[in-house]
Motif scaffolding. Structure first.
Motif: not given
Lengths: 423, 423
Positions: B351-355, B361-363, B386-387, B413-414
């Motif tokens: 979910k975080a990755q899709m957001i 945002i690079s991740h 999450l870092f 993100l949060l």
């Protein structure tokens, strides 16, 4: 004086056993813990225990027919004047001081052996041709102040009062002040400088295991090894032990481990008696989950040939720098000690060897890996350093031990050697 | 409650910049040295600075429209109750305590980010379906008492009051006493045990350099690595550095150097993310001219797969024992920590990755080499760690730093993630 020399009769081991054993135990009570100092002896320069020991030895010397006197740094001499006019003196003895929690033999044995030998010769053979002095050297170990060989060095001139300006012990008492408290350094006694020494002979415990392992009673020292001592610093970068990938690390402790491992490998491979030791390390910050930022360690290299030491160190540092560069850490080193080897007198060693052969006492030639007053006298006059075994090589410890039989071997050798040189 | 969900409008980075930056600086004044705690923050469990910080956060939460409450170990929760009846709670936050002379971000950022995100959601989207609680966990670091994860562990049940009996800080103040001084452990507040957690989401600074070096803004943690920690002792024999031939030595430091060198070589060779560190050593007697008698050192090995750690250590010890045996030294080791890896929720990470993809945002996916409260919650409920980047990987230091832009990335993100889960 005797017109014709009497043939020497050396006391039997049995005759000497009790007096050697008793004097060892007696001197050990000065600064000693437990009965006869069996739990350790601490007798540091100018301390009350040191002063009491010198006083007691002074009395001993007088009782034994020697003329005692001090010099102005606190060396004590017991003189047996000879008949010859040239005034040159055969000096024999060792150092009175000990390390903190040391043993009963290191230094003390040499003083005691010399005294017993010279007393015997005086009692049985009277006045020698050549003057003999038994010396209790005031200091050798550097155990109270950062100053070594103060006794022998002051006599030969490598030590002087300027060198002790501004140094103090762990309690903050200055060297000068301590001297004064013991009655020295005030011009009451003669200057320590000597120019009348014919030779110096020192009996000492080996502080190693060679004699014991090889089953020999006496070691005839050919050289006191040269030594270099370095302080080495490896610098890297502190980082989190969990979150820092291996390939990004600049780990000072990993590099240090590589460098230290190499010292051992090369020294063992050398095979010619060279010894190299890393005995001390400090790690910063020294925390289990933090990669080390900086490591300092000591390097101590010894060999009887200065050129061998030089080549070893030079090659080592070249290889070391490659290792550090490959690991992304930096290396610096500082040489803070560089002492040349000192050769002992071959003439004296040969005389000693012939005496031992006649006495049927097992012996060997060897080098001394530790420093002694003999290395100070050795560049100044013919010097002989003679070892007796150390049990398990233990030294600088209350557990230091040499059997009385072995101590007596040394005394019997010294009696003959002094007789040959002085009578 | 809204009948139809409004599309989420996430505040722009600019909108968040000031409030994030100001709140970081503000919280750092509690236990901080220098302006805004720029010279270091020391805020340890139950200390006055810690109490003041919790109080201030309590006030903050109330002002922000959250209902604050404590539990009986001192965790602080700011609740935004949801409309759904099942009572399950989305928990988000981090730990309030710091190491001694720590930074402004470690733990504090997670609390602040969660608070700002939840406050934004409440202000703009009102009551969620699912309840959300912002948590300021009382303790994680173990920096005052020998006790870690006291906050998260008390909630999940791996920590309890029995474990803190008889432990005290460096001043001798007992854990119980310190709790009481802060008003906890006396039954005034509810028991910390929870059974209503839907999931836990924690924003935290990386404490490593991966994100910064790779140029990414967010790290999605897949696993908190497992770790083993050992205390290793090598025993040899002390001897004189000068008088002991190389071939007779049993040098504990030489052996230790060989063992430590091997750790580095094998860990680098492993190439799969395993890290192994020797950060701490003690040498005895640690004197330059004495061969080391004993060396103890730490070993810290981490990897996301427990089996990999096991195999590495097993093979290492077999080789180590051979090395020690060849050198005549003995080796013992004691494992005092053995933590399994903890997997984070793949669902939440996706979910975080899709957001982040939507936000541009690079991740990257990564593991966490350091322990976090997320590893305690992670075996208890779906958890997401999450870092954000750490400048130069510096942590546990006043020089710890993350730019506000990057902190804001995490908050944005949060906000989206919580909206997706709770609204």
């Amino acid at each position: 004086m005797r017109i014709e020399q009497q043939p020497l009769v050396v006391p039997s081991p049995t005759d000497l056993h009790q007096q050697v054993s008793e004097m060892i135990d007696w001197l050990a009570t000065y600064g000693g813990q437990g009965e006869h100092g069996d739990h350790g002896v601490t007798r540091t320069l100018y301390s009350p225990a040191w002063q009491a020991a010198q006083s007691a030895l002074e009395h001993c010397m007088r009782e034994g027919g020697l003329i005692p006197r001090y010099d102005d740094v606190g060396n004590l001499f017991g003189r047996l004047s000879g008949t010859e006019q040239d005034g040159r003196v055969i000096l024999t003895g060792s150092h009175l001081d000990t390390v903190v929690d040391g043993g009963k033999y290191d230094g003390a044995y040499g003083i005691i052996a010399s005294f017993i030998a010279v007393r015997y010769l005086k009692e049985h053979y009277g006045t020698p041709r050549r003057s003999i002095e038994v010396v209790s050297l005031c200091e050798e170990e550097g155990s109270r102040f950062p100053m070594t060989y103060w006794g022998s060095g002051s006599m030969t001139g490598i030590r002087d009062m300027q060198q002790v300006e501004g140094i103090a012990d762990a309690e903050g008492i200055s060297f000068r002040e301590a001297m004064g408290q013991a009655g020295f350094g005030m011009g009451i006694h003669p200057s320590p400088r000597r120019d009348d020494l014919e030779c110096f002979i020192e009996l000492h415990v080996e502080q190693g295991e060679v004699l014991e392992r090889e089953g020999q009673s006496i070691g005839l020292v050919s050289h006191i090894v040269g030594q270099r001592r370095y302080e080495v610093t490896v610098s890297g970068e502190s980082n989190h032990a969990g979150t820092t990938p291996m390939e990004w690390r600049r780990d000072a402790l990993l590099t240090a481990a590589e460098l230290i491992r190499l010292v051992g490998e090369w020294a063992k491979r050398q095979g010619d008696g060279l010894v190299a030791t890393v005995g001390r390390m400090e790690i910063h910050p020294n925390v289990g989950n933090v990669i080390a930022r900086e490591v300092t360690f000591s390097l101590d290299v010894r060999h009887p040939d200065a050129e061998v030491i030089r080549q070893f160190c030079e090659a080592l540092f070249i290889e070391w720098k490659k290792i550090a560069a490959a690991q992304g850490t930096t290396l610096t080193y500082h040489k803070w000690m560089d002492e040349d080897p000192v050769a002992m007198s071959e003439t004296l060693a040969s005389k000693a060897q012939m005496i031992l052969a006649r006495q049927g006492i097992s012996h060997r030639r060897m080098t001394s890996g530790a420093g002694h007053d003999s290395q100070v006298f050795g560049t100044y006059c013919p010097t002989s350093l003679l070892f007796v075994p150390s049990h398990l090589g233990i030294s600088h410890s209350p557990r230091e031990f040499t059997g009385t039989d072995e101590l007596v071997c040394g005394v019997r050798l010294l009696i003959e050697l002094l007789y040959e040189l002085a009578y």
